[in-house]
Structure formats: C-alpha cells, structure tokens
Design an enzyme around this catalytic site. Structure first.
Site, short mmCIF file in Angstrom:
data_model
loop_
_atom_site.label_atom_id
_atom_site.label_comp_id
_atom_site.label_asym_id
_atom_site.label_seq_id
_atom_site.Cartn_x
_atom_site.Cartn_y
_atom_site.Cartn_z
N TYR A 56 0.71 -1.00 -0.18
CA TYR A 56 -0.07 0.18 0.00
C TYR A 56 0.83 1.30 0.17
O TYR A 56 1.65 1.81 1.00
CB TYR A 56 -0.80 0.15 1.51
CG TYR A 56 -1.81 -0.68 1.66
CD1 TYR A 56 -2.34 -1.55 -0.37
CD2 TYR A 56 -2.73 -1.41 2.59
CE1 TYR A 56 -3.09 -3.02 -0.26
CE2 TYR A 56 -3.92 -2.16 2.11
CZ TYR A 56 -4.22 -3.35 1.57
OH TYR A 56 -5.21 -4.31 1.30
N PRO A 202 -15.60 -3.74 3.55
CA PRO A 202 -16.88 -4.49 4.25
C PRO A 202 -18.56 -3.15 3.46
O PRO A 202 -19.43 -3.04 4.01
CB PRO A 202 -16.76 -3.30 5.80
CG PRO A 202 -16.00 -2.72 5.77
CD PRO A 202 -15.42 -3.45 5.06
N ALA A 204 -17.96 -2.14 0.35
CA ALA A 204 -18.29 -2.46 -1.07
C ALA A 204 -17.77 -1.29 -2.10
O ALA A 204 -17.93 -0.43 -2.87
CB ALA A 204 -19.72 -2.69 -1.55
N SER A 205 -16.12 -0.74 -1.49
CA SER A 205 -15.86 0.55 -1.72
C SER A 205 -16.49 1.47 -1.97
O SER A 205 -15.91 2.70 -2.43
CB SER A 205 -15.34 0.10 -3.23
OG SER A 205 -14.24 -0.91 -3.46
N GLY A 206 -16.92 1.84 -0.91
CA GLY A 206 -17.83 2.88 -0.72
C GLY A 206 -19.78 3.08 -1.25
O GLY A 206 -20.38 4.09 -0.69
N LEU A 208 -22.00 0.95 -0.52
CA LEU A 208 -22.88 1.00 0.21
C LEU A 208 -22.86 1.56 1.69
O LEU A 208 -23.88 2.22 3.14
CB LEU A 208 -22.78 -0.09 1.57
CG LEU A 208 -22.91 -1.81 1.19
CD1 LEU A 208 -22.42 -2.94 1.33
CD2 LEU A 208 -24.56 -1.96 0.54
N GLY A 210 -23.56 4.81 0.41
CA GLY A 210 -25.09 4.81 0.04
C GLY A 210 -25.05 6.16 -1.07
O GLY A 210 -26.30 7.22 -1.46
N LYS A 211 -23.86 6.74 -1.08
CA LYS A 211 -23.53 8.08 -1.84
C LYS A 211 -23.59 8.39 -3.23
O LYS A 211 -22.64 9.79 -3.63
CB LYS A 211 -22.32 9.07 -0.61
CG LYS A 211 -21.49 7.99 -0.99
CD LYS A 211 -19.76 9.04 -0.43
CE LYS A 211 -18.66 8.03 -0.61
NZ LYS A 211 -17.92 8.89 0.92
N1 LIG Z 1 -6.39 -7.58 -1.10
C1 LIG Z 1 -6.67 -8.03 0.18
O1 LIG Z 1 -6.22 -7.78 1.11
C2 LIG Z 1 -7.79 -6.17 0.21
C3 LIG Z 1 -7.71 -5.69 -1.05
C4 LIG Z 1 -8.85 -4.85 -0.96
C5 LIG Z 1 -8.57 -4.50 0.75
N2 LIG Z 1 -8.27 -4.83 1.33
C6 LIG Z 1 -8.01 -4.04 2.73
O2 LIG Z 1 -9.80 -4.24 3.68
C7 LIG Z 1 -9.89 -2.46 3.81
C8 LIG Z 1 -11.80 -2.09 3.44
O3 LIG Z 1 -11.68 -2.07 2.24
P1 LIG Z 1 -12.02 -1.18 1.24
O4 LIG Z 1 -11.00 0.54 2.16
O5 LIG Z 1 -11.13 -1.21 -0.63
O6 LIG Z 1 -13.21 -0.73 1.17
P2 LIG Z 1 -14.04 -0.15 1.66
O7 LIG Z 1 -14.04 0.02 3.19
O8 LIG Z 1 -15.28 -1.10 1.30
O9 LIG Z 1 -14.47 1.07 1.18
C9 LIG Z 1 -13.45 2.31 1.62
C10 LIG Z 1 -14.53 3.70 1.07
O10 LIG Z 1 -15.02 4.47 1.55
C11 LIG Z 1 -15.63 4.67 1.72
N3 LIG Z 1 -16.17 4.86 3.29
C12 LIG Z 1 -15.88 5.12 4.39
N4 LIG Z 1 -15.98 5.13 4.47
C13 LIG Z 1 -17.31 6.26 5.11
C14 LIG Z 1 -18.93 7.20 4.86
N5 LIG Z 1 -18.73 6.76 6.92
N6 LIG Z 1 -19.29 7.12 5.27
C15 LIG Z 1 -18.95 7.49 3.37
N7 LIG Z 1 -17.86 6.80 2.61
C16 LIG Z 1 -17.33 6.01 3.13
C17 LIG Z 1 -14.35 5.87 1.42
O11 LIG Z 1 -14.12 6.07 0.36
P3 LIG Z 1 -14.47 7.44 -0.18
O12 LIG Z 1 -14.79 8.33 0.53
O13 LIG Z 1 -13.22 8.29 -1.56
O14 LIG Z 1 -15.58 7.27 -1.08
C18 LIG Z 1 -13.69 5.26 2.21
O15 LIG Z 1 -12.54 4.70 1.03
C19 LIG Z 1 -8.42 -2.20 3.01
O16 LIG Z 1 -8.63 -0.63 3.61
C20 LIG Z 1 -7.34 -3.16 3.34
O17 LIG Z 1 -6.72 -3.12 4.63
C21 LIG Z 1 -7.23 -5.87 1.08
#
Ligand SMILES: NC(=O)c1ccc[n+]([C@@H]2O[C@H](COP(=O)([O-])OP(=O)(O)OC[C@H]3O[C@@H](n4cnc5c(N)ncnc54)[C@H](OP(=O)(O)O)[C@@H]3O)[C@@H](O)[C@H]2O)c1
Length: 327
Positions: A56, A202, A204-206, A208, A210-211
């Site tokens: 990362y 958790p 779904a990359s943001g 979920l 709803g924004k």
């Molecule tokens: N291969 C692997 O092992 C792997 C792959 C993927 C992820 N991961 C791990 O899993 C973690 C979580 O997954 P992820 O970051 O991919 O996806 P995620 O947690 O599903 O989504 C994160 C994104 O959602 C938005 N968000 C977060 N909290 C929010 C809130 N309260 N209200 C509105 N928007 C919000 C932000 O994006 P914006 O503000 O930009 O919209 C944030 O960057 C990663 O950080 C990483 O540590 C591991």
C-alpha cells in the site's frame, strides 16, 4: 467499543478496525495529514485493529501507521501482508528468501521487532496446495520475526483450503451485504477451528455508504475508476465485483431499511457484525469523520430479523447473479 477475540491468538480486538489501503494509495489523492487524522480518529474512537500491506503506497501506509502509533505511544494489533511485491504471481515466488525479505522490510517500515500478523496477500490458488510455504512461515515465526500468520483470499474455496494448515490463525475475505457467500460455506468451518475472520471491503468500496450516483466521477488514480473491469487487479476488489449500475439500484432498495438516525455505512457495518464468526470488519476511511462514524457502528443495536430477511432477498434478487458463482 465492543471487542471480539482474534481466534487462537487470544488477543481482544475492536469489532470495527481500520483498513489502511486508502491512506496508502490507489484511492486518488489522499494527503498525509488527512490520512493521519483519519487513523487518529479511529484510534480515539477505540479501534484496536489496523490492516495494512507492504504494497500500500509501496510501504507508505505502513510508515504512516508507525508514525501515528509512535506519536501516541500505543500498540494496537497491526496486521500487514506480503506477497504482492512479486512481479508475477507464481507459487515459486513465495520462497523463504523472498518472504524473509518482505517481512524484514515491513519490520523496518512499521518500526517493530516482531510483526503481529502477516497475511499472504491473495496468492495464487495453487499456493494452498504447497505446504512448504506454510513451513517457511512457521520458521519465520520461530525466529521471532512474526507473531502469527494468516491469509487474505479472493475465494471461499481458498479460505476453506487455507484453514487446513494448523498455523493459519486468520482469514481475510470480502464480506458485506453484496458478498454473502462466505456466511453459508465458510464461517462454520472457521468457527470450528477457531480461525479469526477479517471482513474486508465492508462498504463495497463506498457503494454501501449510499452516497454514489450514476454521474459520480472518480479520479484517474482511484481504483474505482481504473479497475472497474479488473484492469489492474481482481475486479472483485472494486465495488465487490458488482457492476456499478446494478449496485446503485440495489442501494436504492436498501435505503428504506436504514432505520433511525443512523447512516447507511454504519447500517452496512452492523449487518456484518450480526455474524458471530466475523472477528473484525475493516472499513477504509479517508477522513476523520468517516473513521469516527464507522467506529460508531459497533454501538448500534442488532438488526431485526425482518431487516436481515429483506437484505437477503435484495442480495438474492439483484446481486447474487453477479457475484455468487465467482467468489
Ligand atoms: N487483497 C486484500 O487483501 C485487500 C483488498 C482490498 C481491501 N483490503 C483491506 O480492506 C480494507 C477495506 O476495504 P476498502 O478500503 O477497499 O473498501 P471499503 O472499506 O468497502 O470502502 C472504503 C471507502 O468507502 C468510503 N467510506 C468509508 N467510510 C465512509 C463513511 N462513513 N461514509 C461514506 N463513505 C465512506 C471511502 O471512500 P471515499 O470517501 O473515497 O468515497 C473509503 O475509502 C482496505 O483498506 C484494506 O485494508 C485488503
């Protein structure tokens, strides 16, 4: 903040953790000040589990974490990953020599003597049929470089195979309202072996939260722009592999179910915590507000049965055809 036991390690960790991919790279521009503030906010809110990886930001995420923890004088549970520094994903790349090199680099980046947890970072499926790799990890454990090891997987079947190795203490897997397959097939087996389950992506990359809308745009350096069709890595890591418009439609069906004064993001995290087999959900957060808000999901009351049933129905009707056979 409520805690759960991290499998056989016996360590208590917060139910909501902090995913540190977004503060490293691949999510458009995130400046270090905002990234550090987001991590501080999570820790202030009681988060005691951080997930990162050596790739990362090419180590930047690990270094940022080390800096924040040094400032605070705290030692929460920090999980990192190894394997993605390989130029090509082949099992032979997971040699003792390479693993040692990657782990020593993470030790320096995180500024610790022993890594709490190293997860193989979505290695090729064939690796799970090569016991010698797990033997190498046992050796690194015996040398005191790592306290424990686990795996991060793409598919449920990889998770089931991985936990046959007695040294594997944890499995990280995509699990959210749009990715329900692990619950039916994997969770019971994980519980039987007391393996910790880390629910990643958790939100779904943001999606979920709803924004997002049809016309929402993402920066070119954000994987939600450049990996929509799996151009750079597994498409399942971006919006959980759900086609964007399909996801938006399903999110609209979810909106009326989010009761009271909570947000959809917290609601989505609470859904994950309804499953006892899950040890920790690791939302990524790019701002302190997001980190604080996400941590508050642990305090929400359980979701009613009718809501759980409705979420299952939405998954079965709208999402399942796109993801269930693939991951
Ligand atoms: N291969 C692997 O092992 C792997 C792959 C993927 C992820 N991961 C791990 O899993 C973690 C979580 O997954 P992820 O970051 O991919 O996806 P995620 O947690 O599903 O989504 C994160 C994104 O959602 C938005 N968000 C977060 N909290 C929010 C809130 N309260 N209200 C509105 N928007 C919000 C932000 O994006 P914006 O503000 O930009 O919209 C944030 O960057 C990663 O950080 C990483 O540590 C591991």
């Amino acid at each position: 903040m409520r805690t759960r036991t991290f499998g056989r390690t016996g360590r208590a960790v917060s139910e909501i953790g902090f995913g540190a991919w977004a503060i490293g790279a691949s999510w458009g521009q995130v400046d270090d000040t905002a990234a550090k503030q987001a991590l501080h906010a999570a820790l202030d809110a009681g988060v005691t589990f951080i997930d990162t990886a050596d790739v990362y930001g090419d180590g930047h995420s690990e270094q940022l974490i080390a800096g924040v923890l040094k400032e605070r004088g705290e030692r929460p549970y920090v999980a990192t990953k190894a394997g993605r520094r390989l130029p090509k994903q082949v099992v032979e790349g997971y040699s003792l020599e390479n693993l040692t090199g990657w782990i020593e680099r993470s030790l320096r980046n995180l500024d610790v003597e022993t890594l709490d947890l190293v997860q193989l970072h979505c290695p090729p499926t064939d690796l799970y049929y090569h016991a010698e790799v797990f033997g190498f990890l046992d050796r690194l454990k015996a040398q005191g470089k790592i306290r424990d090891y686990g795996v991060s997987v793409e598919r449920v079947e990889e998770a089931l195979k991985a936990i046959e190795f007695p040294g594997v203490v944890s499995v990280q897997i995509i699990f959210n309202i749009f990715r329900q397959r692990p619950a039916g097939l994997f969770f019971e087996q994980a519980r039987k072996r007391d393996v910790a389950v880390i629910a990643r992506v958790p939100l779904a990359s943001g999606l979920l939260s709803g924004k997002f809308r049809s016309d929402t745009t993402f920066e070119d350096t954000d994987h939600r722009q450049f990996n929509r069709n799996g151009e750079a890595f597994d498409v399942g890591e971006t919006f959980s592999g759900v086609p964007y418009e399909v996801g938006l439609k399903a999110v609209d069906r979810l909106r009326p179910l989010v009761g009271g004064d909570t947000t959809m993001a917290r609601f989505a995290l609470r859904w994950i915590l309804m499953f006892d087999a899950v040890t920790v959900a690791i939302p990524g957060a790019r701002t302190p507000e997001q980190a604080k808000s996400n941590a508050a999901a642990a305090a929400l009351p359980p979701l009613p049965d009718e809501v759980m049933g409705e979420l299952q129905r939405i998954y079965d009707e709208d999402i399942r055809p796109h993801v269930h056979a693939r991951w």
